[in-house]
Design a protein around this motif. Structure first.
Motif, short mmCIF file in Angstrom:
data_model
loop_
_atom_site.label_atom_id
_atom_site.label_comp_id
_atom_site.label_asym_id
_atom_site.label_seq_id
_atom_site.Cartn_x
_atom_site.Cartn_y
_atom_site.Cartn_z
N ARG A 1 0.84 -1.20 0.00
CA ARG A 1 0.00 0.00 0.00
C ARG A 1 0.87 1.25 0.00
O ARG A 1 1.65 1.47 0.92
N LEU B 1 -0.44 5.35 -10.52
CA LEU B 1 -0.50 6.03 -9.23
C LEU B 1 -0.02 7.47 -9.36
O LEU B 1 0.89 7.77 -10.15
N ASN C 1 -4.29 10.71 -6.57
CA ASN C 1 -5.25 9.61 -6.41
C ASN C 1 -4.91 8.66 -5.26
O ASN C 1 -5.57 7.64 -5.08
N LEU C 2 -3.89 9.00 -4.44
CA LEU C 2 -3.58 8.15 -3.30
C LEU C 2 -4.58 8.32 -2.16
O LEU C 2 -4.82 7.39 -1.39
N LYS D 1 -3.10 3.58 -1.81
CA LYS D 1 -3.57 2.61 -2.79
C LYS D 1 -2.60 1.44 -2.86
O LYS D 1 -1.38 1.60 -2.75
N ASN E 1 -2.24 -1.39 -9.63
CA ASN E 1 -3.57 -0.79 -9.57
C ASN E 1 -3.95 -0.25 -10.95
O ASN E 1 -3.49 0.82 -11.37
N PRO F 1 -6.78 3.44 -10.17
CA PRO F 1 -6.76 3.98 -8.81
C PRO F 1 -7.85 5.01 -8.53
O PRO F 1 -8.12 5.30 -7.36
N SER G 1 -10.57 2.16 -7.68
CA SER G 1 -10.21 0.89 -7.06
C SER G 1 -9.14 1.09 -6.00
O SER G 1 -8.26 1.95 -6.13
N ASP G 2 -9.22 0.29 -4.93
CA ASP G 2 -8.20 0.32 -3.89
C ASP G 2 -6.91 -0.34 -4.37
O ASP G 2 -5.84 -0.09 -3.83
N GLY G 3 -7.01 -1.18 -5.39
CA GLY G 3 -5.85 -1.87 -5.92
C GLY G 3 -5.98 -3.37 -5.82
O GLY G 3 -7.01 -3.91 -5.38
#
Length: 586
Positions: free
Chosen positions: A354, A408, A412-413, A418, A422, A425, A428-430
């Motif tokens: 993450r 990434l 978008n973190l 995240k 991914n 992103p 989606s969380d990844g």
């Protein structure tokens, strides 16, 4: 380099060493924690990252936690383990020390130190004998199963019991629980990796997951629990001697050419560099003449401190960049005052893959500066033209050369970060579970590597009858350069301790809190005794945080031949009353 610094700082540091000093001699603490795990994972599944998150344990029927006192070393992850057990997941704990994780296990296996290969071979023997393998998975997604089967055939539970001390019936119980579960995850720590057989230990864990189909589906997988807050990210950034960013091989001509283009450098080193342990050895022989230490304290963290001391003293030049005057900094020709994580922006990648954003909340004190700015200034002083203006700008360059971080961005973190990889992103969380269809090896298969049990390099003797295990306490962090400056933490755990079994304490004439002298073939220290039912007879445990009783003065510097990681978890020592018996509390 440092696994406590941000991704951006790790990335710039290795870029400086490679483009400015023209060498791949750059490494960090992964060499002292999970190097053997990463070596086995790359060999077996083509990736050194975890195949699933620790939160995925909620989908597991069974979880093995091995070589990790998670409640002290990975307290966040351990809360997930304990919660999963309350919700029905069977937790199996395997470790020489019956530490607090054993209190939360359904099955606890107290094996003898250094016998992990024999234990897991015994478990695989039973899994195969009972027909609990996933034959379709083996046939379509693995290679070399027959060789593995022949090897583990020599480890029936009775032989495994003779080697490990774990009852044969317990080994059978573990095999059945693992083999019959709908899904299983193996979490492991330094107790697996910090051995001269660390790579073999991890090979066994990979094989145990693969032959039961426990990779690439929810609630199943391989998870080496990382030891520092950004050791995953630092490794991803290429802060290792054999890989450029994203684990691209340093001795691959195509990789070299790509980074020469990306970085505008024409003369990158075509050879793999030296590891941490090899650098110390080279310095002793006059090969390595200068070192640049960023946020590392090898004087206390590396094995056989006398050897490290001699290596540091022999250098022509040493620069240390750190937030405190560490033991290593006392040897430095130049000290560069650095910044803590609260004093700068940047990203960090945790054990789950993450990527999280850290934000500045404090100004740096005195003459301290943000680390990446210091690195950039050095780069420009030696002729590189670096003009980074922010951590964001560095992150954008990182993403351009690290395919795993593709898509990434700072924007978008979000607040929680995240996972990588991914594909989207924004929505989606990844990727939680990796390798659902194929592994990252050249042929897409998991490569099963049989391992024979081998004894440790230094066994107990009449003169040194005890086995020493080293590690961390909950209250302190590594060499204590930060936590021992915390009044609250130091008040809870102010002094060095040697943990020994009550029977051993009685036979030695030592009581709780009395001072003992612990010696090995490399040195001796004096510290207080902690009588502990969590140790097994003949074994002792010493945390390595305390300068005044440095555990690594005792440890052996033998290394795993593949991962190049030292044997922190096994050496022979003698314990006796100190010359002057003083109560630890006064």
């Amino acid at each position: 380099g440092s696994a406590k610094c941000s991704n951006e700082e790790a990335y710039l540091f290795q870029k400086l060493i490679r483009t400015g000093f023209h060498t791949n001699n750059v490494d960090h603490c992964t060499r002292l924690c999970h190097a053997s795990s990463v070596a086995a994972l790359f060999e077996g599944i083509g990736s050194g990252a975890v195949s699933t998150t620790f939160g995925d344990i909620k989908n597991s029927g069974v979880a093995i936690v091995t070589g990790s006192n998670s409640t002290a070393n990975h307290p966040v992850a351990s809360t997930f383990f304990k919660q999963a057990r309350r919700n029905g997941t069977t937790v199996i704990y395997v470790d020489p020390r019956a530490d607090k994780m054993a209190d939360h296990a359904d099955i606890y296996c107290q094996l003898k130190p250094g016998t992990d290969v024999a234990f897991y071979n015994g478990v695989m023997h039973e899994v195969i004998r009972l027909g609990l393998t996933d034959d379709e998975f083996i046939a379509t997604r693995t290679s070399n199963f027959e060789a593995l089967k022949r090897t583990v055939a020599d480890y029936p539970p009775e032989r495994a019991e003779q080697i490990t001390g774990v009852p044969a019936d317990t080994i059978r119980r573990v095999a059945r629980a693992w083999g019959e579960a709908s899904g299983g995850i193996i979490f492991w720590g330094m107790g697996i990796s910090q051995h001269t057989t660390g790579t073999d230990n991890a090979r066994c864990l990979i094989a145990l997951c693969a032959i039961t189909g426990n990779v690439g589906k929810p609630g199943a997988g391989l998870h080496p629990l990382r030891g520092q807050n950004n050791v995953q990210g630092a490794s991803d950034m290429g802060l290792v001697p054999m890989f450029y960013p994203d684990y691209q091989k340093a001795d691959d001509p195509g990789v070299k050419a790509r980074f020469e283009t990306a970085w505008g450098s024409e003369d990158l080193d075509p050879k793999k560099g030296l590891t941490v342990t090899e650098i110390i050895g080279s310095a002793l022989k006059g090969g390595v003449r200068g070192m640049y230490m960023l946020g590392e304290n090898p004087f206390l963290s590396d094995p056989n401190i006398n050897k490290v001391r001699k290596a540091l003293a022999k250098l022509d030049f040493l620069v240390v960049q750190d937030i405190f005057l560490t033991e290593t900094a006392e040897f430095a020709d130049v000290i560069l005052p650095a910044s803590s994580y609260m004093e700068k922006d940047g990203t960090y990648t945790n054990t789950d893959r993450r990527v999280q954003l850290g934000r500045k909340v404090l100004d740096t004190p005195g003459q301290a500066r943000v680390d990446w700015e210091v690195v950039q200034d050095i780069a420009n002083r030696i002729g590189l033209d670096w003009r980074y203006e922010s951590a964001r700008q560095i992150f954008e360059e990182m993403v351009s050369v690290i395919p795993s971080y593709k898509n990434l961005s700072y924007d978008n973190l979000g607040l929680t970060g995240k996972l990588y990889p991914n594909p989207d992103p924004e929505h989606s969380d990844g990727t939680v579970v990796m390798f659902g269809e194929r592994f990252k090896t050249d042929d897409g298969l998991a490569h099963l590597v049989p391992a024979e049990w081998l004894p440790a390099k230094e066994l107990p003797s009449e003169e040194y009858p005890f086995v020493l295990n080293t590690g961390r306490m909950l209250e302190h962090w590594h060499t204590g350069s930060m936590t021992r400056r915390s009044y609250a933490l130091d008040a809870i755990a102010p002094s060095a301790l040697v943990f020994i079994h009550p029977d051993d304490a009685a036979s030695l004439g030592l009581g709780d809190g009395e001072m003992a002298r612990v010696s090995s073939r490399r040195g001796a220290i004096e510290l207080a005794v902690k009588v502990s039912h969590r140790e097994s007879p003949g074994n002792c445990f010493i945390p390595f945080h305390f300068r005044e009783a440095a555990a690594n003065l005792l440890t052996i510097d033998e290394i795993d031949p593949v991962g190049k990681i030292p044997e922190f978890k096994f050496c022979a020592v003698r314990i006796e009353p100190a010359d002057v018996s003083v109560r630890a509390d006064g």
